[in-house]
Design a protein around this motif. Structure first.
Motif, PDB file in Angstrom:
ATOM      1  N   ILE A 274       3.101   1.585  -4.424  1.00  0.00           N
ATOM      2  CA  ILE A 274       3.749   0.551  -3.810  1.00  0.00           C
ATOM      3  C   ILE A 274       3.101  -0.755  -4.340  1.00  0.00           C
ATOM      4  O   ILE A 274       1.952  -0.924  -4.219  1.00  0.00           O
ATOM      5  CB  ILE A 274       3.821   0.475  -2.376  1.00  0.00           C
ATOM      6  CG1 ILE A 274       4.840  -0.434  -1.816  1.00  0.00           C
ATOM      7  CG2 ILE A 274       2.602   0.515  -1.607  1.00  0.00           C
ATOM      8  CD1 ILE A 274       5.305  -0.350  -0.449  1.00  0.00           C
ATOM      9  N   SER A 275       3.892  -1.919  -4.663  1.00  0.00           N
ATOM     10  CA  SER A 275       3.236  -3.187  -4.973  1.00  0.00           C
ATOM     11  C   SER A 275       3.730  -4.252  -3.807  1.00  0.00           C
ATOM     12  O   SER A 275       4.835  -4.411  -3.483  1.00  0.00           O
ATOM     13  CB  SER A 275       4.238  -3.672  -6.295  1.00  0.00           C
ATOM     14  OG  SER A 275       3.719  -2.858  -7.428  1.00  0.00           O
ATOM     15  N   PRO A 287      -1.896   2.821  -4.079  1.00  0.00           N
ATOM     16  CA  PRO A 287      -1.210   4.298  -4.094  1.00  0.00           C
ATOM     17  C   PRO A 287      -0.620   4.780  -2.744  1.00  0.00           C
ATOM     18  O   PRO A 287      -1.328   4.476  -1.670  1.00  0.00           O
ATOM     19  CB  PRO A 287      -2.735   5.063  -4.489  1.00  0.00           C
ATOM     20  CG  PRO A 287      -3.779   4.532  -3.947  1.00  0.00           C
ATOM     21  CD  PRO A 287      -3.391   2.874  -4.289  1.00  0.00           C
ATOM     22  N   LEU A 288       0.383   5.309  -2.807  1.00  0.00           N
ATOM     23  CA  LEU A 288       0.840   6.166  -1.748  1.00  0.00           C
ATOM     24  C   LEU A 288       0.570   7.566  -1.457  1.00  0.00           C
ATOM     25  O   LEU A 288       0.362   8.460  -2.400  1.00  0.00           O
ATOM     26  CB  LEU A 288       2.487   5.868  -1.711  1.00  0.00           C
ATOM     27  CG  LEU A 288       2.975   4.680  -1.887  1.00  0.00           C
ATOM     28  CD1 LEU A 288       4.668   4.867  -2.048  1.00  0.00           C
ATOM     29  CD2 LEU A 288       2.695   3.998  -0.410  1.00  0.00           C
ATOM     30  N   GLN A 289       0.512   7.837  -0.341  1.00  0.00           N
ATOM     31  CA  GLN A 289       0.113   9.620   0.005  1.00  0.00           C
ATOM     32  C   GLN A 289       1.146  10.051   0.909  1.00  0.00           C
ATOM     33  O   GLN A 289       1.902   9.263   1.627  1.00  0.00           O
ATOM     34  CB  GLN A 289      -1.088   9.425   0.601  1.00  0.00           C
ATOM     35  CG  GLN A 289      -1.246   9.086   2.116  1.00  0.00           C
ATOM     36  CD  GLN A 289      -2.659   9.208   2.838  1.00  0.00           C
ATOM     37  OE1 GLN A 289      -3.374  10.009   2.319  1.00  0.00           O
ATOM     38  NE2 GLN A 289      -2.904   8.374   3.725  1.00  0.00           N
ATOM     39  N   VAL A 298       8.119  12.038   3.133  1.00  0.00           N
ATOM     40  CA  VAL A 298       7.588  10.810   3.849  1.00  0.00           C
ATOM     41  C   VAL A 298       6.276  10.553   3.084  1.00  0.00           C
ATOM     42  O   VAL A 298       5.406  11.249   3.064  1.00  0.00           O
ATOM     43  CB  VAL A 298       7.645  10.910   5.286  1.00  0.00           C
ATOM     44  CG1 VAL A 298       6.889   9.517   5.721  1.00  0.00           C
ATOM     45  CG2 VAL A 298       8.885  11.236   5.808  1.00  0.00           C
ATOM     46  N   TRP A 299       6.215   9.236   2.487  1.00  0.00           N
ATOM     47  CA  TRP A 299       5.087   8.647   1.840  1.00  0.00           C
ATOM     48  C   TRP A 299       4.611   7.594   2.620  1.00  0.00           C
ATOM     49  O   TRP A 299       5.455   6.727   3.316  1.00  0.00           O
ATOM     50  CB  TRP A 299       5.285   8.557   0.436  1.00  0.00           C
ATOM     51  CG  TRP A 299       5.471   9.830  -0.393  1.00  0.00           C
ATOM     52  CD1 TRP A 299       4.392  10.495  -1.052  1.00  0.00           C
ATOM     53  CD2 TRP A 299       6.634  10.461  -0.700  1.00  0.00           C
ATOM     54  NE1 TRP A 299       5.191  11.671  -1.559  1.00  0.00           N
ATOM     55  CE2 TRP A 299       6.347  11.341  -1.424  1.00  0.00           C
ATOM     56  CE3 TRP A 299       8.144   9.977  -0.185  1.00  0.00           C
ATOM     57  CZ2 TRP A 299       7.515  12.318  -1.833  1.00  0.00           C
ATOM     58  CZ3 TRP A 299       8.991  10.952  -0.538  1.00  0.00           C
ATOM     59  CH2 TRP A 299       8.608  12.063  -1.296  1.00  0.00           C
ATOM     60  N   GLY A 300       3.464   6.971   2.517  1.00  0.00           N
ATOM     61  CA  GLY A 300       2.803   5.634   3.007  1.00  0.00           C
ATOM     62  C   GLY A 300       1.542   5.566   2.927  1.00  0.00           C
ATOM     63  O   GLY A 300       0.831   6.164   2.048  1.00  0.00           O
ATOM     64  N   LEU A 301       1.054   4.289   3.549  1.00  0.00           N
ATOM     65  CA  LEU A 301      -0.285   3.895   3.424  1.00  0.00           C
ATOM     66  C   LEU A 301      -0.763   3.217   4.748  1.00  0.00           C
ATOM     67  O   LEU A 301       0.041   2.676   5.356  1.00  0.00           O
ATOM     68  CB  LEU A 301      -0.692   3.326   2.396  1.00  0.00           C
ATOM     69  CG  LEU A 301      -0.215   1.774   2.321  1.00  0.00           C
ATOM     70  CD1 LEU A 301      -1.285   1.124   1.272  1.00  0.00           C
ATOM     71  CD2 LEU A 301       1.119   1.743   1.926  1.00  0.00           C
ATOM     72  N   LEU A 357       6.954   2.400  -6.797  1.00  0.00           N
ATOM     73  CA  LEU A 357       6.903   3.093  -8.218  1.00  0.00           C
ATOM     74  C   LEU A 357       6.966   4.511  -7.959  1.00  0.00           C
ATOM     75  O   LEU A 357       6.182   5.447  -7.218  1.00  0.00           O
ATOM     76  CB  LEU A 357       5.484   3.122  -8.778  1.00  0.00           C
ATOM     77  CG  LEU A 357       5.199   3.605 -10.291  1.00  0.00           C
ATOM     78  CD1 LEU A 357       6.289   2.988 -11.146  1.00  0.00           C
ATOM     79  CD2 LEU A 357       3.900   3.432 -10.751  1.00  0.00           C
ATOM     80  N   PRO A 358       8.159   5.302  -8.569  1.00  0.00           N
ATOM     81  CA  PRO A 358       8.248   6.831  -8.057  1.00  0.00           C
ATOM     82  C   PRO A 358       7.394   7.736  -9.301  1.00  0.00           C
ATOM     83  O   PRO A 358       6.931   7.214 -10.319  1.00  0.00           O
ATOM     84  CB  PRO A 358       9.859   7.005  -8.404  1.00  0.00           C
ATOM     85  CG  PRO A 358      10.107   5.845  -9.468  1.00  0.00           C
ATOM     86  CD  PRO A 358       9.390   4.613  -8.822  1.00  0.00           C
TER      87      PRO A 358
END
Length: 431
Positions: A274-275, A287-289, A298-301, A357-358
């Motif tokens: 993610i920017s 970076p997403l996890q 579900v992704w995130g940080l 960013l996928p």
């Protein structure tokens, strides 16, 4: 020594082969229902709360090797058993039947012909001439002829006898290819973000090819559900440092790429990075996890809002289109941020999401048994087609008499005997 023939007869029994085919089909169905080649933790997490079929928890699935059925010892043993049964059946039954069909049978007396399935007698003043004309008619229709004085033997469709042997041989080759692929094949799933590359190693660990992802897109329906994933790929020679391009292609679901024994499938998708812009900072790509505890996709940080790393917030999202959900440390919702939209002030810090960013989920499979599997299918299909060819045999004896002579004709057919019975009188009417 007497036990060996009985054992061979038992193994090559057709009923046993049918049972083995049924068991293999059921095992293949189980392999479709249970995810294959996942980690042990995956099966415990999936089946410990709710056992498979209400019987098998994660430990049971692992103990029975249901997590890798197609390469398990018992499944390969079933394939070997079925292959041995087919080979023995071919050796004991199909091969002797083929050899017997290649031998010419010589019936010398009309009484012998009268005992066959189809038998006709034709009164004629010139039995020898009728016999000669019958041979010419049969040769014109593609029959093989063997004449011996006052009698002849004819046959047609001997290739039909080869069909069952080819079917058995094709199935054995197919199973050999499947077993070889299960044991020696390689399978790996990797997630690549656009602009990233992956070195493809051989069995010795040396880099032979490099896979680079130029672009990845997700096509969604009006409700936002993903319908298709598409990846633009480049395959480079070696580690890709010299930029030698070998192949450029596009893959999507159900449209893989095959190159030098490696098959690349479009398998899945994820979110890679993610920017963000925090206040007046430059764009930061973080970076997403994955957060499986929050949902399946579900992704995130976790992002601190203070320079000392305190007062963190959780940014989570389930799509590259957003929105990005913002939660406080206590789990309370703080708002939403749309990618490319306005910033959201969170605890005094403006946070703007520029883009998401996928990542493309690419399944790489190297299966050395594929050529054998295709060859086995081709051999079995050819054998099945030849098995439909009817094998016909016909004999004729010219009998001279004090009055009008007779031409005795009889025949056998392993398929469509009714059709042959209707064809025989038409043939004799031309004499």
């Amino acid at each position: 020594m007497k036990a060996l023939p009985r054992l061979v007869a038992l193994i090559s029994d057709l009923r046993l082969a049918i049972v083995l085919l049924l068991v293999i089909a059921i095992a293949s169905g189980v392999g479709t229902a249970i995810p294959q080649r996942e980690t042990a933790e995956f099966y415990h997490r999936l089946y410990d709360p709710q056992p498979w079929l209400g019987l098998l928890p994660g430990e049971g699935v692992l103990a029975l090797q249901l997590d890798h059925i197609y390469s398990s010892g018992w499944f390969l043993g079933l394939l070997a058993w079925l292959a041995l049964a087919l080979l023995l059946c071919s050796w004991r039954r199909q091969w002797p039947a083929l050899r017997a069909s290649l031998r010419w049978i010589d019936y010398r007396k009309p009484r012998q012909l009268s005992k066959l399935s189809l038998a006709e007698s034709l009164a004629t003043d010139q039995p020898a001439a009728s016999l000669e004309k019958l041979g010419q008619l049969l040769e014109g229709k593609g029959w093989q002829i063997r004449r011996q004085g006052d009698r002849l033997a004819a046959r047609k469709g001997l290739l039909g006898k080869v069909g069952p042997l080819l079917v058995h041989a094709g199935m054995v080759v197919l199973m050999l290819g499947a077993a070889w692929g299960a044991v020696a094949g390689q399978r790996a799933e990797q997630y690549l973000a656009p602009g990233r590359s992956l070195e493809l190693m051989d069995s010795r660990g040396s880099s032979k090819l490099t896979l680079a992802l130029d672009n990845f897109s997700i096509q969604r329906d009006p409700a936002g559900r993903p319908e298709q994933f598409t990846s633009q790929l480049r395959i480079l020679e070696g580690d890709g440092s010299d930029g030698s391009l070998l192949k450029q292609a596009q893959i999507s679901v159900n449209h893989p790429l095959r190159f030098q024994g490696v098959t690349l499938y479009q398998a899945d998708w994820a979110l890679a990075a993610i920017s963000l812009q925090l206040g007046r900072s430059p764009l930061l790509q973080l970076p997403l996890q994955s957060f499986p505890q929050l949902g399946e996709q579900v992704w995130g940080l976790v992002l601190p809002t203070r320079p000392d790393g305190s007062e963190p917030v959780l940014l989570s999202l389930g799509s590259e289109q957003g929105p990005v959900e913002v939660y406080g440390a206590d789990g309370s919702p703080l708002g939403q941020i749309s990618p490319g939209g306005e910033a959201l002030e969170v605890k005094g810090l403006p946070i703007r999401v520029a883009s998401v960013l996928p990542a493309s989920g690419i399944l790489l499979k190297r299966d050395p048994g594929v050529p054998l599997v295709y060859a086995g299918f081709a051999i079995a299909l050819a054998g099945g087609g030849l098995s439909l060819v009817a094998t016909r045999q016909l004999w004729a004896i010219a009998e001279e008499g004090p009055g009008p002579g007779q031409l005795h004709v009889a025949g056998l057919c392993n398929r469509n005997l009714t059709g042959f019975a209707a064809e025989l009188p038409q043939l004799l009417s031309q004499l």
